[in-house]
Design a protein around this motif. Sequence first.
Motif: not given
Length: 302
Positions: A208-213, A227-238
Motif C-alpha cells: 500500500p505504500n510502495f510501488e516496485r519497478v 511547505t510547498a511555497v516556502l520550503g521546509g522539511d518532511v519525513k519520508v518512510n523508506t
Amino acid sequence: MAYIDYYKILGVDKSATQDDIKKAYRKLARKLHPDLNPDDKESEKKFKELNEANEVLSNPENRAKYDKYGENWKHGEEYEKAQQQQRQYQQQNYNGGYSGADFGEGEDFSDFFQNMFGGSGGFGKSSRGRASGKFKGQDVQAELTLNLKDAAVTHPQTFEINGKKVRITIPAGVYDGQKIKLKGHGNPGANGGPNGDLYITFNIPVDPNFERVGDDLKTKVAIDLYTAVLGGDVKVNTLDGSVNLKVKPETQSGMTVRLKGKGFPVYKKEGEHGDLFVTYEVKLPTNLTDKQKDLFEQLKNS
C-alpha cells in the motif's frame, strides 16, 4: 478442482500482452488490497484469486501451460511424461517385453496418471513382477507469500515436505512470480529412481505504500501548502526507516525527487540497491477562518 478463468479475473482477453496483464493486475490489486478493504471477506477472496491469476499469466511458461491444459496446467509436465512412458510401455508390450496389466490397487503411480489414462495402459505390474525401470519422483510445487519488506531482507524459511523439514535462505531482492528449484526435495522416485524437485514460487502482493519497478521503488508524500511555497522539511518512510527530506521553495504538486540507493535490494548483489522516487502531493488547507481567507485574498490581489 474447479476451473478458474484467469483471463476473466484480470479482465483481459487471451491475446493480451504481458504489459496488458501487468497493468490490469496493478489496477485491480490497488482496488482489492486487504489494507484498503478491511473486514471485507469477499474482497480478500478476490484479491487472492487475482494474485493466483497474475502468478500464472505473468509467467510466459506457466501461461503457455494454462492455455494448453486449462485447470490441469500445473500437471502439464506430468501429463507429457506420462504420455511418453505409456508409449514406451505399449511399445515394450508390443515387442513382448511385458505382459501388460491394468492399474490396480496398491500401485505406486499417482492418481493423476490413472485419471489421465483411464486406469489402464500397461503401467502396472507385469507377469514377472514390478517393471524394472526407474522413474523420477513427482515434482512438488509450493507457493510462498512474502510482503515487500520481508522480500527486501535475506532471511531463513522452513518448509515441511513429505514429513521432512526443509530449511532455505531466501536472498534479499526476490521478485513477484520468481521461481526457485530445490533439487531432490520433491516426491520419492519409483523403483529406486531419484526424488523429484521442489519448486517454490514467490508471491509478493502489492504494497500500500510502495510501488516496485524493477529494483526501484516509488512512493508519495503529502506536504502542506506552506511547505510547498516556502520550503521546509518532511519525513519520508523508506523500507529501512524514515529520513528527513528537504523540500525546496515553490515545489509543485506532482514533482518527483530521487533518493539514491534507498530502493529495493538487487537480487544476489549484496550492498546494491535501486533508488526511491518520492512524489510530492500538495494538500490545500481546509476549514479556513475568515481572517485566513482575507489573508489569501490579500495575497491574491497583491
